[in-house]
Design an enzyme around this catalytic site. Structure first.
Site, PDB file in Angstrom:
ATOM      1  N   GLU A 253       0.886  -1.171   0.000  1.00  0.00           N
ATOM      2  CA  GLU A 253       0.000   0.000   0.000  1.00  0.00           C
ATOM      3  C   GLU A 253       0.913   1.206   0.000  1.00  0.00           C
ATOM      4  OE1 GLU A 253      -3.137   0.002  -0.213  1.00  0.00           O
ATOM      5  OE2 GLU A 253      -3.709  -2.029   0.362  1.00  0.00           O
ATOM      6  N   CYS A 287      -2.114   9.014   2.480  1.00  0.00           N
ATOM      7  CA  CYS A 287      -1.771   8.563   1.127  1.00  0.00           C
ATOM      8  C   CYS A 287      -2.881   8.900   0.128  1.00  0.00           C
ATOM      9  CB  CYS A 287      -1.461   7.072   1.125  1.00  0.00           C
ATOM     10  SG  CYS A 287      -2.734   6.089   1.897  1.00  0.00           S
TER      11      CYS A 287
HETATM   12  P1  NAD Z   1      10.251   7.274   5.143  1.00  0.00           P
HETATM   13  O1  NAD Z   1      10.238   6.718   3.757  1.00  0.00           O
HETATM   14  O2  NAD Z   1      11.540   7.412   5.864  1.00  0.00           O
HETATM   15  O3  NAD Z   1       9.312   6.367   6.092  1.00  0.00           O
HETATM   16  C1  NAD Z   1       7.986   6.062   5.759  1.00  0.00           C
HETATM   17  C2  NAD Z   1       7.595   4.795   6.505  1.00  0.00           C
HETATM   18  O4  NAD Z   1       8.320   3.690   5.977  1.00  0.00           O
HETATM   19  C3  NAD Z   1       7.963   4.845   7.986  1.00  0.00           C
HETATM   20  O5  NAD Z   1       6.937   4.229   8.708  1.00  0.00           O
HETATM   21  C4  NAD Z   1       9.266   4.055   8.097  1.00  0.00           C
HETATM   22  O6  NAD Z   1       9.404   3.408   9.350  1.00  0.00           O
HETATM   23  C5  NAD Z   1       9.097   3.041   7.002  1.00  0.00           C
HETATM   24  N1  NAD Z   1      10.350   2.617   6.391  1.00  0.00           N
HETATM   25  C6  NAD Z   1      11.310   3.404   5.846  1.00  0.00           C
HETATM   26  N2  NAD Z   1      12.298   2.653   5.355  1.00  0.00           N
HETATM   27  C7  NAD Z   1      11.978   1.356   5.609  1.00  0.00           C
HETATM   28  C8  NAD Z   1      12.588   0.095   5.333  1.00  0.00           C
HETATM   29  N3  NAD Z   1      13.755   0.000   4.663  1.00  0.00           N
HETATM   30  N4  NAD Z   1      11.958  -1.024   5.758  1.00  0.00           N
HETATM   31  C9  NAD Z   1      10.771  -0.978   6.392  1.00  0.00           C
HETATM   32  N5  NAD Z   1      10.133   0.182   6.668  1.00  0.00           N
HETATM   33  C10 NAD Z   1      10.722   1.327   6.279  1.00  0.00           C
HETATM   34  O7  NAD Z   1       9.530   8.661   5.064  1.00  0.00           O
HETATM   35  P2  NAD Z   1       8.950   9.614   6.183  1.00  0.00           P
HETATM   36  O8  NAD Z   1       9.704  10.894   6.140  1.00  0.00           O
HETATM   37  O9  NAD Z   1       8.780   8.925   7.487  1.00  0.00           O
HETATM   38  O10 NAD Z   1       7.516   9.792   5.581  1.00  0.00           O
HETATM   39  C11 NAD Z   1       7.297  10.519   4.416  1.00  0.00           C
HETATM   40  C12 NAD Z   1       7.019   9.662   3.226  1.00  0.00           C
HETATM   41  O11 NAD Z   1       6.534   8.391   3.597  1.00  0.00           O
HETATM   42  C13 NAD Z   1       5.926  10.305   2.405  1.00  0.00           C
HETATM   43  O12 NAD Z   1       6.470  10.931   1.290  1.00  0.00           O
HETATM   44  C14 NAD Z   1       4.980   9.212   2.048  1.00  0.00           C
HETATM   45  O13 NAD Z   1       5.110   8.857   0.705  1.00  0.00           O
HETATM   46  C15 NAD Z   1       5.403   8.030   2.838  1.00  0.00           C
HETATM   47  N6  NAD Z   1       4.355   7.517   3.739  1.00  0.00           N
HETATM   48  C16 NAD Z   1       3.312   6.898   3.166  1.00  0.00           C
HETATM   49  C17 NAD Z   1       2.307   6.396   3.962  1.00  0.00           C
HETATM   50  C18 NAD Z   1       1.119   5.706   3.363  1.00  0.00           C
HETATM   51  O14 NAD Z   1       0.115   5.571   4.030  1.00  0.00           O
HETATM   52  N7  NAD Z   1       1.206   5.214   2.129  1.00  0.00           N
HETATM   53  C19 NAD Z   1       2.386   6.556   5.333  1.00  0.00           C
HETATM   54  C20 NAD Z   1       3.490   7.202   5.898  1.00  0.00           C
HETATM   55  C21 NAD Z   1       4.488   7.673   5.076  1.00  0.00           C
END
Ligand code: NAD
Length: 480
Positions: A253, A287
């Site tokens: 997702e 999202c």
């Molecule tokens: P980020 O990419 O650092 O983290 C987003 C999420 O992914 C966090 O919960 C983090 O713990 C997890 N994550 C990151 N790298 C991972 C890995 N290698 N393995 C497993 N989990 C991992 O970004 P951020 O600054 O925390 O959030 C911003 C971005 O994250 C946004 O641009 C958005 O696209 C995305 N996001 C999307 C959703 C969604 O519901 N689709 C929710 C939260 C964040």
């Protein structure tokens, strides 16, 4: 603010709540004021190995459990969630900033997802296929896929976790979940509720750590058969590639950049009010947040004027304050991320109609922002803002706007407003999205499938499709 403690943060492995023991700890920070409110223990390698071993052991018995037994436990967790919605919602607000009404609402509303999995797990059916020979029986069985690893984000920490856990446990799988370290309390709350509801040890495990390290370790383990992730597109692609190299199933997702198409025959004021309210929910960190508003020329000025007026009225503040409508961004790093969109828009001739800057004082506050005149290739129109930024641009007709709306690799959610059935049909057919909302917002219900196409993901959560990613198909043929 009340002096009630925030939450008891721990790991949950093989039916035990674990903390201390010299494990590395991570500060949990309140994004409204920068205060450290808790310390989250990270799992050691031994903890992860123990979680894997217990999930593997538990799967052998849980896969044979009666769906009635699974349903009883899931239903009890639904009841407990509603009873504890205030406490769990408060924890969510303190750790990631959404308003208390949104935090409590997330738990009480999304408890329905666990009810849905309790009901639907009794309806996991196979089928019998007519044989070619009279003494042959042919059957299709659906079986639980095995140990699942789930990774959930911080924006709806209860919702995202309960959907994945409900689907895995309802299907007869065991699951190891790593929620977002920034917003852990409701995921631990979920583990407590399953524990109290009588879930056998090992069927659910909760671990924390450095996201990339934990996910890579779990995906690499031969014990794990399925990966479910909610988060950004780049991380989703990375995890799907790791899973693909090991031929493991995935549910993804991922992000979105939802277009909103407002036609000149729509109820424009109503559309402006509805889109504005949805846009700034959870400070735009959703999202399916509406992000690209395409408004037909004849009604463009009216829509934008009303959207701006409503946006100016928004009360921004600490999510715990009763009159707050929009809280802070969940992390300090999201504030410069917002600056980048605004700077790029201004450089390319866009206008900041309202907001456009960080707000004074402590906390990660960014003003609700409306941009106009931004070119289609600007950052705001091409990259997911994941924050309180809305862009409005005009369009001529449906044939002109559909290719623009579909021009990105995202395909999660799309919105449209029109008074014409013919146009509604063209939009429904033409929009490249996993979910299309016309004249109302009705996605994310427990009985409806939630998921994206293109880069926005693989698979659906909720609806009849919810167990698909957690079941395998076995064909059995037998001769007398
Ligand atoms: P980020 O990419 O650092 O983290 C987003 C999420 O992914 C966090 O919960 C983090 O713990 C997890 N994550 C990151 N790298 C991972 C890995 N290698 N393995 C497993 N989990 C991992 O970004 P951020 O600054 O925390 O959030 C911003 C971005 O994250 C946004 O641009 C958005 O696209 C995305 N996001 C999307 C959703 C969604 O519901 N689709 C929710 C939260 C964040």
């Amino acid at each position: 603010m009340s002096q009630m403690p925030y939450a008891d943060l721990c790991l949950y492995i093989d039916g035990e709540f674990i903390r201390g023991g010299g494990r590395r700890e991570q500060d949990i920070v309140n994004p409204a004021n920068g205060e450290v409110i808790g310390k989250l223990p990270h799992a050691t390698r031994e903890d992860l190995d123990r979680a894997l071993a217990s999930a593997q052991r538990a799967f052998l018995t849980w896969r044979r459990s009666s769906p009635l037994e699974r349903a009883r436990i899931l239903r009890r967790v639904g009841e407990l969630s509603r009873e504890r919605a205030n406490e769990l919602g408060r924890g969510i607000t303190l750790e990631m900033g959404k308003t208390l009404a949104e935090g409590v609402g997330e738990v009480s509303w999304c408890a329905e997802h666990v009810d849905w999995h309790a009901e639907e797990c009794r309806r996991i059916y196979g089928r019998v296929i007519q044989p070619r020979l009279p003494n042959v029986r042919q059957m299709v069985l659906r079986e639980p896929v095995g140990v699942c690893a789930a990774f959930t984000p911080w924006n709806f920490p209860y919702n995202q976790a309960i959907r994945k856990i409900g689907a895995a446990i309802g299907a007869g799988c065991s699951v190891i979940i790593k929620g977002a370290e920034d917003a852990p309390s409701s995921v631990i709350g979920i583990a407590r509720m399953f524990h109290e509801a009588g879930l056998p040890p090992g069927v659910l495990n909760v671990v924390w750590g450095v996201p990339a390290e934990v996910s890579e370790y779990l995906i690499d383990s031969p014990i794990v058969r399925k990966i479910s992730f909610t988060g950004s597109v780049p991380v989703g692609k990375h995890l799907a590639a790791l899973a693909g190299a090991r031929m493991k199933r995935v549910t993804m997702e991922l992000g979105g950049h939802a277009p909103v198409i407002v036609c000149d025959d729509a109820d424009v004021d109503r559309a402006a009010d509805m889109v504005q309210a949805l846009k700034y929910r959870n400070a735009g960190q959703v999202c399916v947040s509406p992000t690209r508003m395409y408004v037909q020329k004849k009604v463009y000025d009216r829509f934008v004027a009303r959207f701006i007026e409503r946006t100016r009225e928004l009360k921004v503040g600490d999510g715990m304050a009763p009159d707050t409508v929009m809280g802070p961004l969940a992390h300090a790093r999201r504030v410069p991320a917002m600056d980048r969109f605004v700077e790029d828009a201004c450089r390319r001739g866009g206008r900041v109609e309202v907001g456009g800057e960080r707000m004074a004082g402590p906390g990660n506050f960014f003003a609700p922002t409306v941009l106009t005149g931004v070119p289609d290739d600007s950052l705001a129109m091409t990259e997911e803002p994941f924050g309180p930024i809305a862009s409005c641009v005009p369009f001529d007709d449906i044939d002109d706007v559909l290719p623009r709306a579909n021009s990105l690799e995202f395909g999660l959610s799309a919105y449209a407003f029109t008074g014409s059935t013919k146009r509604a049909l063209a939009l429904q057919d033409g929009l490249e999205a996993g979910m299309v909302n016309i004249n109302h917002f009705g996605q994310g219900l427990s009985e409806t499938p939630f998921g994206g196409i293109k880069d926005s993901g693989i698979g659906s959560e909720g609806g009849l499709e919810t167990f698909d990613g957690y079941l395998t198909t076995k064909f059995v043929t037998q001769m007398d």
